[in-house]
Enzyme design. Structure first.
Site, mmCIF file in Angstrom:
data_model
loop_
_atom_site.group_PDB
_atom_site.id
_atom_site.type_symbol
_atom_site.label_atom_id
_atom_site.label_comp_id
_atom_site.label_asym_id
_atom_site.label_seq_id
_atom_site.Cartn_x
_atom_site.Cartn_y
_atom_site.Cartn_z
ATOM 1 N N ASP A 27 0.869 -1.321 -0.100
ATOM 2 C CA ASP A 27 0.025 -0.151 -0.083
ATOM 3 C C ASP A 27 1.004 1.209 -0.121
ATOM 4 O O ASP A 27 0.545 2.170 -0.589
ATOM 5 C CB ASP A 27 -1.113 0.032 1.198
ATOM 6 C CG ASP A 27 -0.281 -0.401 2.706
ATOM 7 O OD1 ASP A 27 0.848 -0.894 2.324
ATOM 8 O OD2 ASP A 27 -0.440 0.246 3.578
ATOM 9 N N SER A 76 53.032 -33.759 39.671
ATOM 10 C CA SER A 76 53.835 -34.691 39.030
ATOM 11 C C SER A 76 54.718 -35.317 40.128
ATOM 12 O O SER A 76 54.973 -36.602 39.990
ATOM 13 C CB SER A 76 54.745 -34.000 38.025
ATOM 14 O OG SER A 76 53.810 -33.803 36.897
ATOM 15 N N SER A 113 44.561 -29.673 33.602
ATOM 16 C CA SER A 113 43.425 -29.797 33.120
ATOM 17 C C SER A 113 42.224 -28.864 33.813
ATOM 18 O O SER A 113 41.616 -29.517 34.443
ATOM 19 C CB SER A 113 42.772 -31.272 33.214
ATOM 20 O OG SER A 113 43.417 -31.860 34.586
#
Lengths: 368, 637
Positions: free
Chosen positions: B168, B474, B541
């Site tokens: 429109d 370790s 980790s």
């Protein structure tokens, strides 16, 4: 030769009856849009191709006949989806429960559960959070249905609310609903450590429900976080929760009110007779007709008990549930009235008619 | 609800039986912000006379308060549900809407347009048969349009309606419409849509929404609703191969053993020969059981229970197929993944992969590339962020039955779940099994783990030492190693010194590299455990997920997590290798504890407090643990 001519004639008859173009049907049967046209103009095919095509044509014709066993209506599809959801919970959750509110949606949910696990019984109990203000008939209906289906029924009433004699007439509807319903439900879920609870909510009921997942995650405090819902794709549902967290599961999310009524009618599902009109004693309070269900109901000096033909569009606590005057005393009549009426279902419930966002807030706080 | 049907008032029973035969269509609407999606859906509901009077009164009220349409009713308010989005004037989640006509019942997924909620659009598209893409006629095909078209095609939607909206505002200019149509078809030609239907529209005024508009006499196509009522989406699938993913094993008593599930594709009849994937076992269908009685035949989308003529072992997650076309099985795939979480995807990290009914641990073994959804080009990438799409290779811990997504949406899809938070972090579509997977057959060795560990007079285990740099991991591991040697046991220690310099020397210290580092160590450790060794792994980790990944590679009870619990101040004070000083000085980046986080174990099997005890005492505790738990039992106990 006659084999092919007969075949082409059948295909043309089918296409005409079905309103499909010959090339569409040709594609379905021969996997080739121009195949039938070629045969019609004298083309040939192997006997094997023709045999395979005839099998497919048979199937298509069966489908068209309307009596085909392979047709699925929209109700069939909704039913299958709900069954899938229930089985998923049974297979994946450790301690599920079905919240049974005794209304028509619960009746449909219970019926679907019977179907989902047949010939086994549904592998979880029913639980009703009773506010002590439910319609008497609801309680009778609840106990009878649980027995008929053969499922365990847990009824929980908030003991503190009971001790304090909490009720809608003395404490108002908001306090009553919060203590007896919302808090009562949380207590019960904590008490029995359910990790999944089926609810009969539908997405067409209310705007915020339209956005809730079928598997709706709740934190340890039973809170719903509208903006942080798990994505839910295909029919894969992530049922994993940590200890203390839980899922609310809405197997009839995608049903509309009309679907529910149609299904009740088609499957002949039992519902409380409160849904059907009959002469009942009612009092008009604040423009709402309230059933005089027991003698706890205060009758004011200006109020009088009248016998009227009424029925209920939703069932809950009788002092909070308005009756509608109606002559509809059979299911089809009720559906007819429902379809011709112009106000939506939840309007009769006091709880929804606050500001637009109220239901969303209530849900974040743990309301079902 | 003013269903305009005379039958309701004259013949309600006739009406009910007519309504029972309606078919069903799910579609999705998508487009950019302000293209008018909510308005369009509001318009469909409004024009199908599916708005109750009280709802209408309420949105008329709200329109005046917060509407954007002046005195006109703001139909978008019907569908924009959540308070937050009402205030922002945008839709922020998927909303499902329902309406029906005499022919069909529709479920509409209304999905948001802005970038950050792409995941919700994929959610809506996953169950849709048709997609309605809105384009604002003033702006034409936008970046969002491409994005949405791509997602819709990726999720396998075959029918697309391009609703060129707000016509429109240009006086329904055919040239504007034609230009946009050409533009859209041009970029969408490789997206694999079966059908593209472009419709000029004004959702606001209802042009070509439910009925054809007088304003677009030049347009010969259907209105949107006419199209949606007639589009055929159900035809081909019943010919597809039969698949029943088993969802639940139905055993009410010893005499009945049924397999319940929703048929994913095809049809099945009593007497059909079936084969089960992945076990390969065969039988024939004895009954198709439903609550409403047994059936002779059942089809796709029906939820049924099958019983078989042979007692074969079938469990949840298996797929029952007909023998003519069984599903494939594999544990390695190429797949498209759409990432749905704020936490990025890391290749190598373990997730849970859930298909329709089976859940297995899985990791993305390789991220081949990301897809730039503006031009569909391939872009190199190390991770995937929220709303990004990538082509990946997946590695599953167990084989699954499957079909390629393009052949079967129901058996080719999956979601990825984060193991810690349980969130759904990604979704995907299986493209194909990697050749590697079908060729690798595990050698069924006669000499197994049990034989090898019995020979060594021990039960194998993986002792996983985690803790900050300098915590003493370790040192303790080496002492344990010595003691085990003294006891005549067989052990080996993996640590930074012997892994970082060789196997993992190509890896740095970024998050991705740390994930990959631990994955490789986990795999090596698994082989060592399989060889019967008591294996020690001594690595910082820092991430729980990675330690979990290593744990998952092993059998129950083989992974022993040892938390070497040294506070940061103590470790930094020790600073054996001088690394903390360098990290503080900014010479080392991503140093755990300084500028990279350490996630302490929540329930380690053993916790070592190095402030209170010596390394020798710690080693003693660990060896005692192994003795007490039967790892050192051997012949003589």
């Amino acid at each position: 030769m006659t084999l092919i001519t007969d075949f082409v004639a059948r295909v043309e008859a089918f296409a005409a009856a079905n309103g499909q173009s010959l090339s569409t049907v040709s594609r379905k049967i021969l996997n080739d849009g121009k195949g039938i046209a070629r045969l019609k103009e004298g083309g040939q095919c192997t006997l094997k191709t023709l045999e395979e095509a005839l099998v497919k044509l048979d199937a298509l014709e069966m489908e068209l006949s309307g009596e085909s066993k392979l047709r699925m209506t929209h109700l069939d599809r909704l039913e299958a989806e709900s069954i899938h959801i229930m089985r998923e919970v049974a297979a994946q959750c450790e301690n599920p429960v079905m919240l049974y509110s005794v209304g028509k949606d619960s009746s449909v949910m219970l019926h679907l559960a019977e179907k989902a696990f047949y010939p086994s019984k549904p592998p979880f109990p029913l639980m009703h959070v009773d506010t002590m203000w439910k319609f008497k008939e609801m309680i009778e209906f609840r106990d009878r249905r649980a027995k008929e289906v053969g499922m365990d029924l847990i009824v929980h009433i908030n003991p503190e609310g009971k001790a304090d004699k909490v009720g809608p007439f003395t404490h108002g509807s908001a306090v009553h609903t919060d203590i007896m319903k919302t808090q009562g439900l949380k207590q019960a879920l904590d008490k029995y450590k359910f990790d999944a609870a089926f609810g009969g909510a539908r997405r067409d009921e209310e705007k915020s429900r339209a956005k809730e997942r079928i598997f709706s995650f709740r934190s340890e405090n039973h809170r719903w976080d509208a903006k942080n819902q798990r994505p839910e794709l295909w029919n894969i549902y992530n049922t994993r929760v940590h200890k203390g967290e839980s899922m609310r599961v809405f197997p009839i999310s995608n049903w509309t009110e009309l679907d529910i009524w149609q299904y009740i009618y088609k499957e002949n599902i039992q519902i409380p007779s409160l849904y059907l009109s009959k002469k009942r004693p009612v009092v008009e309070k604040d423009g709402v007709l309230i059933l005089v269900d027991d003698d706890r109901m205060p009758i004011g000096p200006d109020e009088k008990i009248e016998e009227k033909m009424v029925r209920f569009r939703t069932l809950g606590c009788y002092p909070l549930t308005g009756a509608v005057e109606s002559e509809a005393d059979t299911l089809p009549d009720v559906i007819q009235e429902m379809l011709l009426t112009t106000s939506s279902e939840r309007q009769g419930r006091v709880i929804d008619s606050d500001a637009g966002a109220s239901m969303e807030q209530k849900k974040e706080e743990g309301y079902f | 609800m003013a269903h305009l049907d005379d039958l309701i008032s004259t013949d309600i029973l006739g009406y009910l039986s007519a309504q029972e035969n309606k078919s069903f269509l799910r579609f999705i609407t998508c487009g950019s912000v302000d293209d008018g999606k909510s308005t369009l859906i509001g318009r469909l509901l409004y024009d199908s006379k599916l708005i109750y009077e009280d709802q209408l009164a309420s949105i008329e009220r709200d329109s005046k308060k917060s509407g954007t349409q002046g005195d006109k009713i703001d139909l978008a308010l019907l569908v924009d549900g959540l308070a937050a989005e009402r205030e922002q004037g945008i839709t922020i989640d998927v909303a499902y809407r329902f309406f029906s006509t005499d022919k069909r019942k529709f479920i509409v997924a209304d999905t948001p347009g802005h970038v950050q909620y792409t995941r919700n659009m994929a959610t809506g598209a996953s169950t849709a048969d048709v997609a309605v893409l809105l384009i604002d006629a003033r702006y034409g095909v936008q970046e969002q349009t491409r994005r949405h078209a791509y997602i819709v095609s990726l999720l396998g939607v075959k029918h697309v309606v391009v609703a060129i909206n707000k016509m429109d505002l240009n006086g329904f200019d055919q040239a504007v419409f034609n230009d946009i149509e050409v533009d859209f078809r041009n970029f969408a030609k490789d997206l694999g849509f079966e059908e593209i239907m472009c419709i000029p529209m004004s959702a606001l005024d209802g042009d070509n929404v439910t009925t054809s508009s007088e304003n677009t006499k030049w347009f010969k196509g259907p209105s949107l609703l006419e199209y949606l009522e007639s589009v055929d989406v159900d035809s081909a699938t019943l010919d597809s191969p039969f698949r029943l993913p088993v969802q639940w094993v139905n055993r009410p008593n010893l005499d009945f053993r049924g397999f319940s599930g929703t048929i994913a594709s095809g049809t099945v009849e009593v007497g059909d020969e079936i084969i089960v994937t992945p076990s390969g076992k065969r039988s024939t269908v004895k009954e198709i059981v439903t609550f409403n009685g047994n059936r002779d035949i059942a089809r796709e989308d029906m939820a049924v229970t099958l019983t078989l003529n042979d007692e074969i072992d079938i469990s949840r997650g298996d797929i029952i197929c007909k023998i003519d076309a069984p599903a494939e099985q594999a544990d390695q795939f190429q797949a498209h993944v759409l990432w749905m979480s704020e936490k990025e995807l890391y290749p190598g990290r373990q997730y849970l992969l859930k298909t329709t009914n089976k859940t297995v641990p899985a990791s993305v073994s390789n991220l081949k590339h990301r897809v730039d959804i503006n031009d569909f080009s391939e872009v190199a990438a190390k991770t995937l962020g929220l709303n990004e799409i990538g082509v990946t290779t997946l590695s599953l811990s167990a084989p699954i039955g499957f079909d390629a997504y393009k052949d079967n949406r129901a058996t080719g899809n999956f979601i990825l779940i984060d193991r810690q938070s349980n969130e759904t972090v990604g979704v995907g579509m299986l493209d194909y099994a990697l050749r590697r997977a079908s060729n690798v057959h595990w050698q069924d060795l006669d000499v197994g783990k049990t034989a090898r560990s019995e020979q060594k007079n021990q039960k194998p285990a993986l002792l996983w030492f985690t803790g900050l740099s300098g915590s003493g991991k370790s040192t303790i591991a080496n002492l344990v190693d010595k003691r085990l040697l003294d006891l005549g046991r067989h052990s080996y220690t993996l640590d930074g010194d012997n892994v970082r310099h060789g196997l993992n020397r190509d890896l740095g210290f970024t998050k991705e590299d740390r994930v990959e580092n631990i994955r490789r160590i986990g795999e090596v450790a698994r082989l060592m455990v399989d060889a019967g060794l008591i294996t020690m792994a001594s690595f910082i980790s820092p991430y729980r997920a990675e330690r979990q990944m290593a744990r998952d590679l092993l059998e129950e009870g083989e992974f022993i997590e040892i938390f070497v619990d040294t506070p940061l101040e103590v470790a930094e004070k020790r600073d054996v290798k001088g690394l903390y000083a360098r990290a503080r000085a900014g010479e080392i980046k991503n140093f755990t504890g300084i500028d990279s986080e350490y996630q302490a174990p929540e329930n380690p099997q053993i916790r070592i407090n190095t402030v209170d005890m010596s390394a020798d005492e710690a080693a003693e505790i660990i060896v005692k643990y192994l003795e007490d738990n039967g790892f050192l039992a051997g012949y003589d106990s």
